[in-house]
Design an enzyme around this catalytic site. Structure first.
Site, PDB file in Angstrom:
ATOM      1  N   LYS A   1       0.846  -1.199   0.000  1.00  0.00           N
ATOM      2  CA  LYS A   1       0.000   0.000   0.000  1.00  0.00           C
ATOM      3  C   LYS A   1       0.881   1.249   0.000  1.00  0.00           C
ATOM      4  CE  LYS A   1      -3.730  -2.460   2.337  1.00  0.00           C
ATOM      5  NZ  LYS A   1      -4.468  -2.766   3.577  1.00  0.00           N
TER       6      LYS A   1
ATOM      7  N   ASP B   1     -10.887   2.745   4.450  1.00  0.00           N
ATOM      8  CA  ASP B   1     -11.353   1.361   4.308  1.00  0.00           C
ATOM      9  C   ASP B   1     -12.876   1.276   4.205  1.00  0.00           C
ATOM     10  OD1 ASP B   1      -9.374  -0.666   4.238  1.00  0.00           O
ATOM     11  OD2 ASP B   1      -8.896  -0.349   6.354  1.00  0.00           O
TER      12      ASP B   1
ATOM     13  N   GLN C   1      -4.470  -1.746   9.823  1.00  0.00           N
ATOM     14  CA  GLN C   1      -4.420  -3.056   9.164  1.00  0.00           C
ATOM     15  C   GLN C   1      -4.978  -4.129  10.097  1.00  0.00           C
ATOM     16  OE1 GLN C   1      -3.588  -3.488   5.982  1.00  0.00           O
ATOM     17  NE2 GLN C   1      -3.767  -5.701   6.009  1.00  0.00           N
TER      18      GLN C   1
HETATM   19  N1  GUN Z   1      -6.755  -6.985   6.238  1.00  0.00           N
HETATM   20  C1  GUN Z   1      -7.090  -7.685   5.121  1.00  0.00           C
HETATM   21  N2  GUN Z   1      -7.702  -6.880   4.236  1.00  0.00           N
HETATM   22  C2  GUN Z   1      -7.765  -5.660   4.795  1.00  0.00           C
HETATM   23  C3  GUN Z   1      -8.288  -4.401   4.345  1.00  0.00           C
HETATM   24  O1  GUN Z   1      -8.842  -4.265   3.255  1.00  0.00           O
HETATM   25  N3  GUN Z   1      -8.149  -3.373   5.221  1.00  0.00           N
HETATM   26  C4  GUN Z   1      -7.578  -3.505   6.436  1.00  0.00           C
HETATM   27  N4  GUN Z   1      -7.503  -2.443   7.222  1.00  0.00           N
HETATM   28  N5  GUN Z   1      -7.072  -4.645   6.871  1.00  0.00           N
HETATM   29  C5  GUN Z   1      -7.181  -5.719   6.047  1.00  0.00           C
END
Ligand code: GUN
Length: 273
Positions: free
Chosen positions: A47, A114, A91
């Site tokens: 990311k 998100d 995350q």
């Molecule tokens: N863990 C797995 N996928 C995601 C996501 O799309 N966002 C976040 N914050 N954690 C994740």
């Protein structure tokens, strides 16, 4: 036909970069990583790299596994109140001693890239525009739209009911006038349900979609990503046998993964004052 997520994602990232270049303020995405989950570390770094490539400032704040819930919430509040920070992503998963919902609920909805906060989930549910749509379902819709695969009126079967993929995907499909079935570990006759689907989205994390479950018109979206017994990255779908049978299929890797990143970057380029 293969749904080339890598290629579509790269086109979207170019558009997002143009958008970012035209902004007066540089977006700043802060990603919080707690603990040593190796998959999470890879996702978070991906990311950050994607953000930097398109001119979005990105910072990773790392905390040890032992961090208290209170300290984490305090940090999030600090970021909420920092006008220079435009997006916050915690995350997941988090360690068991931390209440995930409490953490998510602390993030300001206008920085919740998100789309996981109750305000954004609720807005999606009642047909109001959320500040941000969850990245993976949004990325899947971008992929379907790019290939002009009709969603309106389609029978969409989603396998998996997570807050990250299954549930928001269902909501977004409903909002696009699809007929939605959500399947999970208690679902009876999964095979029959998948067989009648126009679009299948599988987000389970184990091999579940087999050749006998699909037909010549199926569109198969594979969200799963894990290592098989030989350490090779694979998805929920038995790709080699399913691919020759169906109309469209997204590969793993190179399908939903890059689309999720592009979709998140699109979100990160949106700034609310
Ligand atoms: N863990 C797995 N996928 C995601 C996501 O799309 N966002 C976040 N914050 N954690 C994740």
């Amino acid at each position: 036909m293969i749904l080339d997520g890598k290629n579509v994602a790269s086109k979207i990232l170019t558009q997002v970069k143009d958008r970012v270049d035209s902004l007066n303020i540089k977006p700043h995405l802060v990603v919080i990583l707690v603990g040593d989950n190796s998959a999470s570390k890879i996702y978070v770094n991906n990311k950050k790299l994607a953000a930097e490539k398109i001119g979005i400032k990105s910072s990773i704040i790392e905390f040890p596994e032992t961090i208290s819930e209170e300290t984490l919430l305090k940090k999030i509040n600090e970021l909420n109140n920092n006008p220079e920070v435009t997006g916050i992503l915690v995350q997941l998963p988090l360690p068991n001693h931390i209440d995930k919902n409490k953490v998510v609920m602390t993030i300001s909805p206008k920085k919740d890239v998100d789309g996981f906060t109750p305000e954004n989930v609720g807005r999606l549910a009642i047909g109001l525009k959320p500040y941000y749509y969850p990245a993976t379902p949004q990325g899947i819709l971008m992929l379907l739209d790019e290939y002009k695969i009709p969603v309106e009126g389609a029978n969409a079967v989603i396998i998996g009911r997570s807050n990250i993929v299954g549930k928001p995907m269902a909501q977004m499909f409903i909002n696009r006038n699809a007929t939605v079935t959500i399947c999970h570990s208690y679902t009876k006759n999964l095979e029959d349900k998948i067989k009648t689907a126009d679009i299948v989205v599988s987000a389970v994390g184990k091999k579940i979609v087999r050749c006998k479950m699909v037909n010549n018109n199926s569109v198969i979206i594979d969200v799963g990503i894990f290592k098989d017994v030989n350490g090779k990255l694979t998805g929920d779908v038995d790709f080699n046998l399913v691919e020759p049978t169906v109309k469209y299929i997204s590969p793993v890797p190179g399908g939903v993964g890059p689309m999720t990143i592009a979709s998140l970057m699109y979100n990160a380029s949106i700034i609310y004052s």
